[in-house]
Design a protein around this motif. Structure first.
Motif, mmCIF file in Angstrom:
data_model
loop_
_atom_site.group_PDB
_atom_site.id
_atom_site.type_symbol
_atom_site.label_atom_id
_atom_site.label_comp_id
_atom_site.label_asym_id
_atom_site.label_seq_id
_atom_site.Cartn_x
_atom_site.Cartn_y
_atom_site.Cartn_z
ATOM 1 N N GLY A 55 124.606 -54.173 -17.876
ATOM 2 C CA GLY A 55 124.108 -53.414 -16.778
ATOM 3 C C GLY A 55 124.787 -53.370 -15.662
ATOM 4 N N TYR A 56 123.419 -55.329 -14.577
ATOM 5 C CA TYR A 56 123.579 -55.132 -13.577
ATOM 6 C C TYR A 56 125.577 -55.665 -13.314
ATOM 7 C CZ TYR A 56 123.671 -59.275 -9.447
ATOM 8 O OH TYR A 56 124.025 -59.635 -8.524
ATOM 9 N N VAL A 57 126.162 -56.354 -14.288
ATOM 10 C CA VAL A 57 127.053 -56.717 -14.261
ATOM 11 C C VAL A 57 128.713 -55.252 -13.561
ATOM 12 C CG1 VAL A 57 129.937 -56.955 -14.614
ATOM 13 C CG2 VAL A 57 127.431 -57.981 -14.954
ATOM 14 N N ALA A 58 127.896 -54.000 -14.306
ATOM 15 C CA ALA A 58 128.841 -53.341 -14.864
ATOM 16 C C ALA A 58 128.520 -52.355 -13.511
ATOM 17 C CB ALA A 58 128.618 -51.875 -15.901
ATOM 18 N N THR A 59 127.126 -51.869 -13.070
ATOM 19 C CA THR A 59 126.189 -51.675 -11.414
ATOM 20 C C THR A 59 127.074 -51.940 -10.273
ATOM 21 O OG1 THR A 59 124.445 -50.571 -13.135
ATOM 22 C CG2 THR A 59 124.579 -50.198 -10.392
ATOM 23 N N ARG A 60 127.342 -53.722 -10.760
ATOM 24 C CA ARG A 60 127.710 -53.934 -9.480
ATOM 25 C C ARG A 60 128.984 -53.452 -9.086
ATOM 26 N NH1 ARG A 60 127.810 -60.489 -8.717
ATOM 27 N NH2 ARG A 60 129.244 -60.482 -6.122
ATOM 28 N N ALA A 61 129.869 -53.549 -10.337
ATOM 29 C CA ALA A 61 131.586 -52.878 -9.938
ATOM 30 C C ALA A 61 131.690 -52.194 -9.799
ATOM 31 C CB ALA A 61 131.797 -53.614 -10.858
ATOM 32 N N ARG A 62 131.084 -50.825 -9.957
ATOM 33 C CA ARG A 62 131.015 -49.389 -9.342
ATOM 34 C C ARG A 62 130.131 -49.821 -8.444
ATOM 35 N NH1 ARG A 62 127.350 -44.697 -12.481
ATOM 36 N NH2 ARG A 62 127.817 -43.167 -11.759
ATOM 37 N N PHE A 63 129.285 -49.844 -7.855
ATOM 38 C CA PHE A 63 129.731 -49.253 -5.925
ATOM 39 C C PHE A 63 130.101 -50.697 -5.569
ATOM 40 C CE2 PHE A 63 125.945 -48.222 -8.108
ATOM 41 C CZ PHE A 63 125.680 -46.742 -7.865
ATOM 42 N N ASP A 64 130.482 -51.512 -5.725
ATOM 43 C CA ASP A 64 130.783 -51.949 -5.262
ATOM 44 C C ASP A 64 133.077 -51.704 -4.582
ATOM 45 O OD1 ASP A 64 132.184 -54.862 -4.285
ATOM 46 O OD2 ASP A 64 133.887 -55.333 -5.066
ATOM 47 N N TYR A 65 133.480 -50.945 -6.129
ATOM 48 C CA TYR A 65 134.240 -50.584 -5.504
ATOM 49 C C TYR A 65 134.524 -48.997 -4.582
ATOM 50 C CZ TYR A 65 138.003 -47.117 -6.422
ATOM 51 O OH TYR A 65 139.864 -45.686 -6.931
ATOM 52 N N PHE A 66 133.361 -48.547 -3.809
ATOM 53 C CA PHE A 66 132.715 -47.767 -2.642
ATOM 54 C C PHE A 66 132.044 -48.915 -1.335
ATOM 55 C CE2 PHE A 66 132.819 -44.874 -6.163
ATOM 56 C CZ PHE A 66 133.275 -43.917 -5.244
ATOM 57 N N GLY A 67 132.230 -49.911 -1.309
ATOM 58 C CA GLY A 67 131.724 -51.242 -0.339
ATOM 59 C C GLY A 67 130.548 -50.862 -0.035
ATOM 60 N N ILE A 68 129.710 -50.732 -1.381
ATOM 61 C CA ILE A 68 128.125 -51.004 -1.409
ATOM 62 C C ILE A 68 127.938 -52.020 -2.354
ATOM 63 C CG2 ILE A 68 126.154 -50.035 -2.249
ATOM 64 C CD1 ILE A 68 127.938 -46.554 -2.201
ATOM 65 N N SER A 69 126.939 -53.056 -1.456
ATOM 66 C CA SER A 69 126.620 -53.994 -2.521
ATOM 67 C C SER A 69 124.972 -53.676 -3.347
ATOM 68 C CB SER A 69 125.922 -55.302 -1.498
ATOM 69 O OG SER A 69 125.571 -56.388 -1.850
ATOM 70 N N LEU A 70 125.132 -54.314 -4.414
ATOM 71 C CA LEU A 70 124.003 -53.715 -4.975
ATOM 72 C C LEU A 70 122.700 -53.723 -4.493
ATOM 73 C CD1 LEU A 70 123.353 -52.419 -7.970
ATOM 74 C CD2 LEU A 70 123.317 -54.376 -9.205
ATOM 75 N N ASP A 71 122.478 -55.347 -3.665
ATOM 76 C CA ASP A 71 121.937 -55.570 -3.209
ATOM 77 C C ASP A 71 120.955 -54.223 -2.564
ATOM 78 O OD1 ASP A 71 121.791 -58.041 -4.612
ATOM 79 O OD2 ASP A 71 122.901 -58.578 -3.189
ATOM 80 N N MET A 72 121.765 -53.460 -1.810
ATOM 81 C CA MET A 72 120.986 -52.075 -0.856
ATOM 82 C C MET A 72 120.562 -51.192 -1.541
ATOM 83 S SD MET A 72 124.899 -52.519 2.011
ATOM 84 C CE MET A 72 123.565 -50.706 2.392
ATOM 85 N N THR A 73 121.445 -51.285 -3.018
ATOM 86 C CA THR A 73 120.588 -49.987 -3.275
ATOM 87 C C THR A 73 119.174 -50.094 -3.900
ATOM 88 O OG1 THR A 73 121.450 -51.257 -5.249
ATOM 89 C CG2 THR A 73 122.803 -49.728 -4.503
#
Length: 335
Positions: free
Chosen positions: A79-97
């Motif tokens: 889930g971490y890998v998939a969510t990171r790739a999903r929001f990385d598409y919009f330029g959002i770092s997962l650590d910010m979420t």
């Protein structure tokens, strides 16, 4: 009067007595005859236990880790890998979420069914191949066809290992990230080569290596298979997350419109967003700026991640605003 004692060489019946010294060789021979079968029978369970050592070690490891703990950890990771790739598409770092482990666990449930289905299908294929080969070996032991069959498995395994090494040490977009070709080759190549060696040993009637060397080889093959499958699953999870990001960007016009009232104006408003100055009153004097047209991408960690409905990769940005008393939010569903 002198009394002379002579050693009695015979008993009263005229027979020679039996001494312990005379019976010792016979007892040693009998004990040796009794000990040899016991040692042979004792060595049989040791050999059987040596053959079952691999499965026993795997069982002990599974019991030590715990299936529930392992499954939860894998789901959170995927889930971490998939969510990171999903929001990385919009330029959002997962650590910010600031997403919780529960959210990552739920996202992992969406990802894990694809690798799980592929692993189960692969297991069924392996079982079918093994049953076919075992039947062929039982019907025609020592046949030349079996030799070619073992050589074929070994050759394919070596080619797959070479493919994995090329992807690892000379990896680029063409060799390492093609539907997970490198990790799948790493997982299946050593296993296929080891199976070819096993088939050749069965065909000739005796194994090609000692039991200890065979156990170490099986453990190494299992380790490479687990590493390759884990790597391939990570690749699938990343690809799945990227696809989710592309789907989110495609569905933005159909999402609910976000009307944002703010105290301070936004800088660098993206295209497609309308800025309206509100008439302030005594009650809402602080909310003087209204923005229409935003689409909500994510609300987490006390922040709103907003994009415009016609967001394009490499052109538009993502707006991050704090979700507190400084803003007022309205949602309007789209037809």
């Amino acid at each position: 009067m002198t009394t002379t004692h002579e050693p009695a060489s015979k008993t009263a019946t005229g027979q020679e007595p039996t001494t312990e010294r005379g019976t010792a060789p016979e007892q040693e021979t009998a004990s040796a005859q009794e000990t040899t079968p016991r040692q042979e029978t004792a060595s049989a369970p040791e050999a059987a236990s040596g053959q079952e050592a691999v499965s026993a070690r795997v069982r002990q490891l599974a019991e030590a880790v715990g299936p529930t703990t392992l499954a939860t950890a894998l789901l959170i990771y995927f889930g971490y890998v998939a969510t990171r790739a999903r929001f990385d598409y919009f330029g959002i770092s997962l650590d910010m979420t600031g997403l919780s482990n529960q959210s990552l666990l739920l996202d992992g449930l969406e990802v894990v069914h694809v690798p799980a289905a592929l692993i189960c299908l692969g297991a069924l294929l392996v079982i079918a191949v093994h049953a076919t080969v075992s039947r062929q070996l039982a019907r025609r032991p020592g046949d030349t066809v079996n030799t070619f069959l073992a050589a074929g498995f070994t050759l394919v395994g070596l080619l797959l290992i070479g493919r994995a090494m090329i992807g690892i040490f000379l990896g680029d977009a063409d060799t390492s990230v093609v539907i997970g070709a490198t990790p799948l080759a790493l997982a299946s190549g050593p296993a296929m080569m080891a199976y070819g060696i096993h088939v050749h040993g069965k065909n000739r009637g005796r194994p090609l290596m000692s039991p200890r060397l065979a156990r170490n080889g099986v453990l190494s093959v299992l380790g490479l298979a687990v590493a390759g499958l884990f790597w391939a699953s990570t690749t699938v999870a990343w690809a799945y997350g990227t696809g989710r990001g592309e789907q989110d960007a495609h569905d933005l016009p159909r999402r609910a419109e976000v009307i944002l009232d703010m105290k301070e104006p936004l800088q660098d408003v993206p295209p497609g967003i309308t800025h309206i100055r509100l008439k302030t009153t005594g009650k809402d004097a602080s909310f003087a700026h209204r923005y229409r047209g935003f689409r909500l991408l994510l609300a987490s960690g006390g922040r709103l991640f907003l994009v415009n409905p016609e967001w394009k990769l490499g052109r538009d940005q993502t707006i991050v605003v704090p979700y507190d008393n400084g803003i007022r939010v309205q949602l309007i569903s789209q037809p």
